[in-house]
Design a protein around this motif. Structure first.
Motif, PDB file in Angstrom:
ATOM      1  N   ILE A 190      30.331  15.516 -43.485  1.00 55.63           N
ATOM      2  CA  ILE A 190      31.644  14.964 -43.117  1.00 55.63           C
ATOM      3  C   ILE A 190      32.275  15.784 -41.993  1.00 55.63           C
ATOM      4  O   ILE A 190      32.818  15.238 -41.021  1.00 55.63           O
ATOM      5  N   PHE A 191      32.220  17.090 -42.115  1.00 55.63           N
ATOM      6  CA  PHE A 191      32.806  17.964 -41.096  1.00 55.63           C
ATOM      7  C   PHE A 191      32.114  17.762 -39.754  1.00 55.63           C
ATOM      8  O   PHE A 191      32.769  17.731 -38.701  1.00 55.63           O
ATOM      9  N   HIS A 192      30.794  17.591 -39.774  1.00 54.56           N
ATOM     10  CA  HIS A 192      30.045  17.384 -38.535  1.00 54.56           C
ATOM     11  C   HIS A 192      30.406  16.055 -37.881  1.00 54.56           C
ATOM     12  O   HIS A 192      30.585  15.979 -36.656  1.00 54.56           O
ATOM     13  N   GLU A 193      30.534  15.005 -38.688  1.00 53.24           N
ATOM     14  CA  GLU A 193      30.765  13.674 -38.145  1.00 53.24           C
ATOM     15  C   GLU A 193      32.203  13.446 -37.692  1.00 53.24           C
ATOM     16  O   GLU A 193      32.435  12.700 -36.748  1.00 53.24           O
ATOM     17  N   ASN A 194      33.164  14.081 -38.353  1.00 47.03           N
ATOM     18  CA  ASN A 194      34.566  13.734 -38.119  1.00 47.03           C
ATOM     19  C   ASN A 194      35.404  14.823 -37.469  1.00 47.03           C
ATOM     20  O   ASN A 194      36.495  14.530 -36.976  1.00 47.03           O
ATOM     21  N   PHE A 195      34.907  16.063 -37.449  1.00 44.72           N
ATOM     22  CA  PHE A 195      35.749  17.138 -36.946  1.00 44.72           C
ATOM     23  C   PHE A 195      35.095  17.903 -35.794  1.00 44.72           C
ATOM     24  O   PHE A 195      35.512  17.746 -34.651  1.00 44.72           O
ATOM     25  N   ASP A 196      34.100  18.702 -36.079  1.00 41.90           N
ATOM     26  CA  ASP A 196      33.554  19.581 -35.040  1.00 41.90           C
ATOM     27  C   ASP A 196      32.029  19.621 -35.123  1.00 41.90           C
ATOM     28  O   ASP A 196      31.459  20.425 -35.868  1.00 41.90           O
ATOM     29  N   PRO A 197      31.330  18.731 -34.368  1.00 42.85           N
ATOM     30  CA  PRO A 197      29.861  18.736 -34.385  1.00 42.85           C
ATOM     31  C   PRO A 197      29.253  20.038 -33.869  1.00 42.85           C
ATOM     32  O   PRO A 197      28.116  20.368 -34.218  1.00 42.85           O
ATOM     33  N   VAL A 198      29.994  20.767 -33.031  1.00 43.48           N
ATOM     34  CA  VAL A 198      29.464  22.016 -32.486  1.00 43.48           C
ATOM     35  C   VAL A 198      29.463  23.120 -33.539  1.00 43.48           C
ATOM     36  O   VAL A 198      28.524  23.899 -33.655  1.00 43.48           O
ATOM     37  N   ALA A 199      30.542  23.182 -34.332  1.00 40.47           N
ATOM     38  CA  ALA A 199      30.642  24.214 -35.364  1.00 40.47           C
ATOM     39  C   ALA A 199      29.608  24.015 -36.463  1.00 40.47           C
ATOM     40  O   ALA A 199      29.098  24.986 -37.031  1.00 40.47           O
ATOM     41  N   VAL A 200      29.295  22.762 -36.785  1.00 39.81           N
ATOM     42  CA  VAL A 200      28.287  22.445 -37.802  1.00 39.81           C
ATOM     43  C   VAL A 200      27.237  21.535 -37.161  1.00 39.81           C
ATOM     44  O   VAL A 200      27.295  20.313 -37.308  1.00 39.81           O
ATOM     45  N   PRO A 201      26.281  22.091 -36.437  1.00 41.63           N
ATOM     46  CA  PRO A 201      25.252  21.276 -35.786  1.00 41.63           C
ATOM     47  C   PRO A 201      24.297  20.653 -36.799  1.00 41.63           C
ATOM     48  O   PRO A 201      24.194  21.116 -37.943  1.00 41.63           O
ATOM     49  N   GLU A 202      23.606  19.622 -36.358  1.00 41.59           N
ATOM     50  CA  GLU A 202      22.714  18.905 -37.260  1.00 41.59           C
ATOM     51  C   GLU A 202      21.568  19.788 -37.751  1.00 41.59           C
ATOM     52  O   GLU A 202      21.147  19.669 -38.914  1.00 41.59           O
ATOM     53  N   ASN A 203      21.048  20.657 -36.890  1.00 37.17           N
ATOM     54  CA  ASN A 203      19.938  21.498 -37.338  1.00 37.17           C
ATOM     55  C   ASN A 203      20.368  22.453 -38.449  1.00 37.17           C
ATOM     56  O   ASN A 203      19.589  22.759 -39.360  1.00 37.17           O
ATOM     57  N   PHE A 204      21.637  22.917 -38.414  1.00 37.55           N
ATOM     58  CA  PHE A 204      22.137  23.763 -39.493  1.00 37.55           C
ATOM     59  C   PHE A 204      22.215  22.976 -40.802  1.00 37.55           C
ATOM     60  O   PHE A 204      21.915  23.514 -41.886  1.00 37.55           O
ATOM     61  N   ILE A 205      22.626  21.699 -40.723  1.00 38.53           N
ATOM     62  CA  ILE A 205      22.704  20.866 -41.928  1.00 38.53           C
ATOM     63  C   ILE A 205      21.326  20.700 -42.546  1.00 38.53           C
ATOM     64  O   ILE A 205      21.158  20.798 -43.774  1.00 38.53           O
ATOM     65  N   TYR A 206      20.305  20.481 -41.705  1.00 36.32           N
ATOM     66  CA  TYR A 206      18.943  20.347 -42.224  1.00 36.32           C
ATOM     67  C   TYR A 206      18.450  21.655 -42.834  1.00 36.32           C
ATOM     68  O   TYR A 206      17.777  21.658 -43.870  1.00 36.32           O
ATOM     69  N   ILE A 207      18.767  22.772 -42.196  1.00 33.12           N
ATOM     70  CA  ILE A 207      18.361  24.069 -42.744  1.00 33.12           C
ATOM     71  C   ILE A 207      19.029  24.308 -44.095  1.00 33.12           C
ATOM     72  O   ILE A 207      18.392  24.753 -45.059  1.00 33.12           O
ATOM     73  N   PHE A 208      20.323  23.990 -44.185  1.00 34.32           N
ATOM     74  CA  PHE A 208      21.045  24.151 -45.447  1.00 34.32           C
ATOM     75  C   PHE A 208      20.434  23.261 -46.529  1.00 34.32           C
ATOM     76  O   PHE A 208      20.269  23.693 -47.687  1.00 34.32           O
ATOM     77  N   ALA A 209      20.097  22.012 -46.167  1.00 32.78           N
ATOM     78  CA  ALA A 209      19.480  21.106 -47.138  1.00 32.78           C
ATOM     79  C   ALA A 209      18.139  21.654 -47.620  1.00 32.78           C
ATOM     80  O   ALA A 209      17.829  21.595 -48.815  1.00 32.78           O
ATOM     81  N   GLY A 210      17.342  22.199 -46.699  1.00 31.74           N
ATOM     82  CA  GLY A 210      16.064  22.785 -47.090  1.00 31.74           C
ATOM     83  C   GLY A 210      16.247  23.953 -48.043  1.00 31.74           C
ATOM     84  O   GLY A 210      15.499  24.101 -49.016  1.00 31.74           O
ATOM     85  N   ILE A 211      17.250  24.802 -47.784  1.00 33.69           N
ATOM     86  CA  ILE A 211      17.527  25.946 -48.668  1.00 33.69           C
ATOM     87  C   ILE A 211      17.946  25.460 -50.053  1.00 33.69           C
ATOM     88  O   ILE A 211      17.529  26.021 -51.082  1.00 33.69           O
ATOM     89  N   VAL A 212      18.761  24.409 -50.104  1.00 34.39           N
ATOM     90  CA  VAL A 212      19.198  23.873 -51.398  1.00 34.39           C
ATOM     91  C   VAL A 212      18.001  23.346 -52.186  1.00 34.39           C
ATOM     92  O   VAL A 212      17.898  23.570 -53.402  1.00 34.39           O
ATOM     93  N   PHE A 213      17.075  22.665 -51.518  1.00 34.45           N
ATOM     94  CA  PHE A 213      15.877  22.186 -52.202  1.00 34.45           C
ATOM     95  C   PHE A 213      15.046  23.353 -52.739  1.00 34.45           C
ATOM     96  O   PHE A 213      14.492  23.278 -53.836  1.00 34.45           O
ATOM     97  N   VAL A 214      14.952  24.434 -51.976  1.00 36.50           N
ATOM     98  CA  VAL A 214      14.210  25.610 -52.430  1.00 36.50           C
ATOM     99  C   VAL A 214      14.879  26.225 -53.658  1.00 36.50           C
ATOM    100  O   VAL A 214      14.205  26.604 -54.632  1.00 36.50           O
ATOM    101  N   ILE A 215      16.208  26.317 -53.637  1.00 38.71           N
ATOM    102  CA  ILE A 215      16.939  26.853 -54.789  1.00 38.71           C
ATOM    103  C   ILE A 215      16.751  25.946 -56.002  1.00 38.71           C
ATOM    104  O   ILE A 215      16.548  26.419 -57.134  1.00 38.71           O
TER     105      ILE A 215
END
Length: 288
Positions: free
Chosen positions: A102-127
């Motif tokens: 939501i933050f990426h789509e509606n507020f600041d795409p630079v602060a939360v880039p798409e590659n960071f979202i994918y990395i975070f998702a991968g970490i969550v799957f590992v956890i």
């Protein structure tokens, strides 16, 4: 992952999400394969078409608080009790993932880039994989190992998409893996946590009061081996069904444009059309 209700909830979360992502990614890819780029979420216009995303935004914290409540109220063995706490933590991380989108789509795409979202998702799957099947051994542990493998596949795809967002095969594997995880979680819930769908000769999963270990009790070793073979066959059946569904959906979208993901005024389509127009407007040089 300690009850039929939990596994059924996992099925309700993951399977529709995977199918939706398959539909959206196929549609965007068929629009222009050379400009394809994976998205953390394929938003539509008008906003009411994103009701599934907002449902997740509300349902995930409710599920997390429910697991936390069970952790605080459960007075049984610590293995079961802390399983609720770990499940609550994992669900909370997936909720944070939706907030990042939501933050990426509606507020600041630079602060939360798409590659960071994918990395975070991968970490969550590992956890999630670290706590999957916690305290479950034997027959049940083998079944959970297959679910763990699917989780690691999803994590690997997320990490790869963070580097290569245009990798359509990784997107396809991620989305199919989500569908597979959902259907297999439901199968585990039915086969291990109910007497009705339990493997012949075996009871539903139970905990040893002395060792704190959880496993499926089978009357004979032959029943246990047959049960593992049956679950192997079911796993192959689930994999075949998911592949047939994925390829069948792709074939339907290829043959009928009306069935494709409707993002006629969405930001992703506008981006693709802009890039396509830029390519068409490039000056042409004639060879003399």
């Amino acid at each position: 992952m300690g009850s039929l209700a939990t596994h059924f909830s996992t099925f309700l979360f993951l399977t529709p999400l995977g199918i939706r992502r398959l539909l959206c990614s196929f549609s965007v890819y068929l629009m222009n394969p050379s400009l394809y780029r994976s998205k953390p979420w394929y938003f539509s216009e008008p906003k009411w078409k994103n009701i599934d995303f907002y449902t997740l935004l509300i349902a995930l914290p409710i599920a997390s608080f429910s697991d936390l409540f069970f952790f605080l109220a459960f007075s049984g063995h610590p293995t079961y009790r802390f399983a609720f706490l770990h499940q609550s933590a994992v669900v909370s991380l997936f909720w944070v993932l939706t907030l990042l989108i939501i933050f990426h789509e509606n507020f600041d795409p630079v602060a939360v880039p798409e590659n960071f979202i994918y990395i975070f998702a991968g970490i969550v799957f590992v956890i999630e994989n670290m706590f999957m099947g916690e305290g479950i051994t034997g027959f049940g542990g083998i079944v959970y190992e297959w679910l763990s493998g699917l989780t690691l596949v999803c994590a690997g795809c997320c990490f790869y998409l963070s580097i290569r967002p245009g990798a359509f095969f990784a997107e396809f594997l991620l989305n199919s893996g989500l569908v597979f995880k959902g259907t297999w979680a439901l199968q585990i819930g039915l086969s291990l946590y109910t007497d009705t769908f339990a493997v012949e000769g075996c009871d539903k999963i139970s905990m040893s009061p002395t060792q704190g270990k959880t496993d499926v009790k089978c009357a004979l070793e032959e029943d246990r081996e047959r049960g593992i073979a049956v679950m192997n066959l079911l796993f192959i059946g689930h994999a075949t069904l998911v592949l047939i569904t994925s390829f069948g959906l792709f074939g339907l979208l290829c043959g009928n444009r009306n069935l494709r993901y409707g993002e006629a005024s969405g930001p992703l389509l506008a981006e693709l059309e802009s890039e396509s127009m830029q390519m068409h407007n490039l000056p042409e040089f004639e060879l003399e």
